[in-house]
Design a protein around this motif. Structure first.
Motif: not given
Length: 267
Positions: A195-205
């Motif tokens: 989940s936290l990695l998924g959020v990172l994917g979003d923040i970097t996007g």
């Protein structure tokens, strides 16, 4: 509406603490219906809340020795890669307007909510049936199957922003041969990280996030998980799961109907 939403967020934590999953499946509907957050953004928020909330659960399970680290890695790594890829590269390129059938406009957020409703129905049925897991001769430790399952779970998790505990736990029991308690603990670890990695994917996007709101919302959910973990001593899992299952089923039907009725022309 918001007060109801915060009350509902306690439920997310409660279910994670008591049943070890299923809570995340309520996060997106709660955000969409109580707080009027756009479904696509709600998936980001959901991953964030689930990530934080699972951390609390995962830590306590880890201390109790309910985590199988080797399996967590074998399942976790492919799953993580899939989640990150989905959030960072696939989600942004899915067009907002997908297709039109007659006067039905299928949008990205509508597709999201439909996949969601389907997942909710599947999850609820697995909770209602609540089979005792029969660990018999048919059990072979199949790492290839586990890895394929992990990738599938990762893609689904990434798409709808669900922790995916109800998908992970059965895979761990079936393919990795873990007993239920260990499967729950291990699944929480996988959920936390993915989940936290998924959020990172979003923040970097470049997804804009309202952290203050998320902190409060997660706070309520974490209070729920602590309460839930405490209550597990008094409530039997066998009675709890089906009850929660029926609740998720009702929510799933609601999401399905409201998504289909909202889709006419406006939304």
């Amino acid at each position: 509406m918001e007060i109801a939403g915060y009350a509902a967020s306690v439920l997310i934590g409660l279910s994670l603490g008591l049943v070890g999953g299923g809570g995340s499946i309520l996060t997106v509907p709660i955000l969409v219906y109580f707080f009027a957050i756009d479904p696509v953004l709600a998936t980001t928020y959901s991953l964030f809340v689930v990530g934080l909330t699972s951390t609390a659960g995962a830590a306590s399970h880890y201390l109790k020795g309910n985590v199988d680290v080797k399996t967590a890695l074998i399942f976790g790594l492919p799953s993580l890669a899939a989640v990150f890829t989905m959030r960072r590269w696939i989600m942004p390129v899915i067009p907002i307007h997908l297709l039109t059938l007659g006067h039905w406009a299928v949008t990205k957020s509508m597709l999201l909510m439909l996949v969601f409703a389907a997942l909710m129905l599947a999850a609820s049925l697995s909770m209602i049936r609540n089979k005792k897991e029969d660990r018999g001769s048919s059990l072979e430790l199949s790492y290839t199957r586990l890895i394929f399952q992990a990738i599938a779970v990762g893609l689904i998790t990434g798409f709808v922003g669900v922790g995916g505990g109800f998908l992970i736990i059965p895979s761990l029991v079936l393919f990795a041969g873990l007993p239920m308690k260990k499967a729950v603990g291990t699944s929480l670890i996988v959920m936390t990280i993915s989940s936290l990695l998924g959020v990172l994917g979003d923040i970097t996007g470049h997804v804009v996030i309202n952290y203050a709101f998320l902190a409060v919302f997660s706070g309520f959910a974490i209070a729920g998980i602590i309460l839930g973990s405490y209550l597990t001593r008094f409530i039997s899992d066998t009675r709890l799961k089906p009850a929660f299952g029926w609740f998720v089923l009702a929510m799933g039907i609601f999401v399905l109907i409201s998504t289909l009725t909202n889709s006419h022309g406006h939304h």
